[in-house]
Design a protein around this motif. Sequence first.
Motif, PDB file in Angstrom:
ATOM      1  N   PRO B  14       0.833  -1.121  -0.561  1.00 12.20           N
ATOM      2  CA  PRO B  14       0.222   0.157   0.257  1.00 12.20           C
ATOM      3  C   PRO B  14       1.182   1.104   0.168  1.00 12.20           C
ATOM      4  O   PRO B  14       2.156   1.832  -0.237  1.00 12.20           O
ATOM      5  CB  PRO B  14      -1.044  -0.174   1.023  1.00 12.20           C
ATOM      6  CG  PRO B  14       0.401  -0.804   2.643  1.00 12.20           C
ATOM      7  CD  PRO B  14       0.713  -1.790   1.266  1.00 12.20           C
ATOM      8  N   LYS B  15       0.057   2.345  -0.727  1.00 11.42           N
ATOM      9  CA  LYS B  15       1.082   3.653  -0.222  1.00 11.42           C
ATOM     10  C   LYS B  15       0.945   3.917   0.685  1.00 11.42           C
ATOM     11  O   LYS B  15       0.616   3.494   1.653  1.00 11.42           O
ATOM     12  CB  LYS B  15      -0.157   4.625  -0.676  1.00 11.42           C
ATOM     13  CG  LYS B  15       0.911   5.985  -1.102  1.00 11.42           C
ATOM     14  CD  LYS B  15      -0.181   6.863  -1.930  1.00 11.42           C
ATOM     15  CE  LYS B  15       0.429   8.181  -2.484  1.00 11.42           C
ATOM     16  NZ  LYS B  15       0.958   9.651  -1.065  1.00 11.42           N
ATOM     17  N   TYR B  17       2.168   6.381   2.999  1.00  7.44           N
ATOM     18  CA  TYR B  17       1.956   8.098   3.627  1.00  7.44           C
ATOM     19  C   TYR B  17       2.834   8.335   4.980  1.00  7.44           C
ATOM     20  O   TYR B  17       2.495   9.108   6.003  1.00  7.44           O
ATOM     21  CB  TYR B  17       0.645   8.011   4.833  1.00  7.44           C
ATOM     22  CG  TYR B  17      -0.820   7.960   3.168  1.00  7.44           C
ATOM     23  CD1 TYR B  17      -1.277   8.587   2.585  1.00  7.44           C
ATOM     24  CD2 TYR B  17      -1.090   6.444   2.638  1.00  7.44           C
ATOM     25  CE1 TYR B  17      -2.051   8.921   1.387  1.00  7.44           C
ATOM     26  CE2 TYR B  17      -2.314   5.948   2.160  1.00  7.44           C
ATOM     27  CZ  TYR B  17      -2.603   7.131   1.557  1.00  7.44           C
ATOM     28  OH  TYR B  17      -3.015   7.129   0.178  1.00  7.44           O
ATOM     29  N   PRO B 162       1.069   1.818   7.065  1.00 10.71           N
ATOM     30  CA  PRO B 162       1.324   3.049   6.223  1.00 10.71           C
ATOM     31  C   PRO B 162       0.715   4.125   7.897  1.00 10.71           C
ATOM     32  O   PRO B 162      -0.127   3.520   8.678  1.00 10.71           O
ATOM     33  CB  PRO B 162      -0.231   3.472   5.372  1.00 10.71           C
ATOM     34  CG  PRO B 162      -0.483   2.124   4.895  1.00 10.71           C
ATOM     35  CD  PRO B 162      -0.362   0.984   6.523  1.00 10.71           C
ATOM     36  N   GLY B 325      -3.114   1.274  13.293  1.00 11.81           N
ATOM     37  CA  GLY B 325      -2.913   1.645  11.218  1.00 11.81           C
ATOM     38  C   GLY B 325      -3.628   1.531  11.484  1.00 11.81           C
ATOM     39  O   GLY B 325      -5.159   1.403  11.220  1.00 11.81           O
ATOM     40  N   PRO B 326      -4.205   2.048   9.801  1.00  9.14           N
ATOM     41  CA  PRO B 326      -5.664   2.441   8.708  1.00  9.14           C
ATOM     42  C   PRO B 326      -5.827   0.890   8.043  1.00  9.14           C
ATOM     43  O   PRO B 326      -6.839   0.704   8.088  1.00  9.14           O
ATOM     44  CB  PRO B 326      -4.884   2.871   7.687  1.00  9.14           C
ATOM     45  CG  PRO B 326      -2.878   2.666   7.458  1.00  9.14           C
ATOM     46  CD  PRO B 326      -2.451   2.818   8.580  1.00  9.14           C
TER      47      PRO B 326
END
Lengths: 333, 432
Positions: B14-15, B17, B162, B325-326
Amino acid sequence: MNETEVLIVSYAPHIRDRITVEKLMWSVVIALLPALVGAVYFFGLRVLMIIFLSVASSVIFEFLAQKSFGRKVTIYDGSALITGLLLGFNLPPACPYFLPVAGSAFAVVIVKHFFGGLGYNFVNPALAARAFLVVSWPSFMTKGFIPPRFGSLSGIDALTQATPLTLIKDTKTLSPTALAEVIDKLNSCDAIRNLFFGNVGGCLGETSALLLLIGAIFLLLSKVIDYRIPLSYLGTVFLISLINFLFVKPQPSPLFHLFSGGLILGAFFMATDYVTTPITPKGRVIFGVGCGLITMLIRLFGGYPEGVSYSILFMNIMTPLIERWTKPRVYGY
Amino acid sequence: MLFRRSTFSGGIIPKEYKEKTRSLPIVTMPPPSRVIIHFSQHTGAPATPIVKLGDRVKRGEKIGEIGGSISVPIHSSISGVVKEICDLPHPISGERSRACIIESDGEDSPCPDFFLPGMDTLSIIKEAGIVGLGGAAFPTWVKLSPPKPVATLILNGCECEPYLTGDARTMIENPRAVLEGAEIMAEVLKAKVIIVAIEEDNHEAILKMKEAAREGFSSLIFAVMKRRYPLGSEKQLIASLLKREVPAGKLPYDVGVCVQNVQTAFAVYEAVRRNKPLYERVITVSGDGVSSPQNVRVRIGTPIDDVISFCGGYNGVPKKIICGGPLMGKAIPSPALPVVKATSGILIFSSAEREEVAECIRCGRCVAVCPIGLVPTFLYHLIKKNALKRAHEEGVKDCIECGCCAYACPAKIRLVESFKMLHDMRNRYERD
């Protein structure tokens, strides 16, 4: 924080990949465009009318079916559009205009929506519709082939009476020397080049291997499709035709088998249909090998000149079984 | 020097950030005026309260006694007066659990003697209330007393979620302490090897840790890992580093490994060398809904509201606040909830639209990304058909809730959500 503001409480994950069903479907549509342009180039503007009819009727039938079954209308997701495009690609260029409409009705209403709509049909709608049309209007489906604008039906100048795969079937009645002559011509560089570029008779979207491969590479690179099915499918066809070429004389070369008929179209665009093919990695390999085996069985020993569509349909039906056999190993067991 | 690709199967990239906070030094938040301390901040039995209403406590004073064979004690994170002992909503479990509210006397005076003299290292780690700070909050002393010999200690610096950069900053700012903490744990375990695993894009942490390692830590092996989520998960990290698989229902010690997070190692160092129980930790405050994203050292029990105010307050109207975290964190219903030992980050988002769910098109992405080898869409359909027992047996029981399937799904189907609900349901059923 303002007391009136309410926080959203939902389960993780709180971030998602940007990919959507629509993006996937429209990518496939884009990947089919080069071949569509090629079809118009080779067979004339009539192609546009056939494609327009199959696509428009697919989308309209999807809309009507979803309305009448009380399902959510999802005509913008590109799924019906792909069915229409692929069905059009599988028709002979000179077919009557009612054929794409009848095919779309069968594909979308019966194959797709009678079985639950997107995600639930168990065979590829476009291919099932093609099989339906072949059985219902055999003469239109087998006699509607026309030579490309700058070439001949067979891809060889001397022989003009049939498409390459039909030619091989017909040669079985020829004398051994005449047969060897025909096969030699089919294996010639010129013939293979015509097959590769699409300067040959056939269903309107299947003739140009090159233009289909451009779209296929786009789909592979953008990870829309998995490489496993096309690779194992084409690999199996290549291997069987190579063995056949080496040990049975005279026979068309593996290159002839790879680029003739609907193999490239089938392997990259129809055997990779998500809904009707296995979701497990190993299952995909088995699916591709099965398609290759059946295609070659039909081409070499069957009554039909081409076996791509039936091989994929047959393997579609096998999909639930293959998935059950090929569940991935769970970590720790 | 050891180079390894992450080789566990599946996973996502994932990205990140992380750029917002990775270069920002850890700032220490002053002690809040009031803390809410839960007696259950770890995996296992809750601690037993040993304070009464009106008791005066000091910073670091034990307020909850170890409550079972898998449990840790709880300490006060400020000095003040116990104002309330009651059941309050827990930020992780979402349920009400025993907690106490301590009002600060403004002095922040430390408890004079945290540990009894002559205590062995393991007892100090136990008494200090140290738990895995990567997010699972498993009591560290239990992990450090395995029933079988453990030869390898993996120091887990792979912060694969992320946004989170607390582990990275801890390694950058306290590399010696982290390594010393790891060495202490290796000694307790009698482990022969310490493998330090850090993700390859965490350049500064790799640099600082290696620099620190040159000064007297010769038995370390460094593993620079390719970034891939969920690499920080124990089982995936072990598979990537050692090509060993922890059998189902077993724990890492069964394959001779113990995995410890870098912040846990730091806490062990502070307990053993600095006489300090676990009453504060580093968390990353980030997301587009907070004014100045930061890495903050906060006292356990600080209300999340206070932490956000310390970081400049909200940026716009918050829509979602996440503890953790997300990808695995919990969205909380109110910022009045406190920071607990397992809180690795607080993420504030000003937009949180849930995408509409489409039909499964069987693309197979969930199968490809599942690090455990499940067929998530199949399990989802079983749950949808209410075949709960079958779904459990056919794989939900092995789900680690990493969320890769739901992340990758183009139809936005709430795959992992349905597995979590099944887990929750079974847990509740088994408990009652």
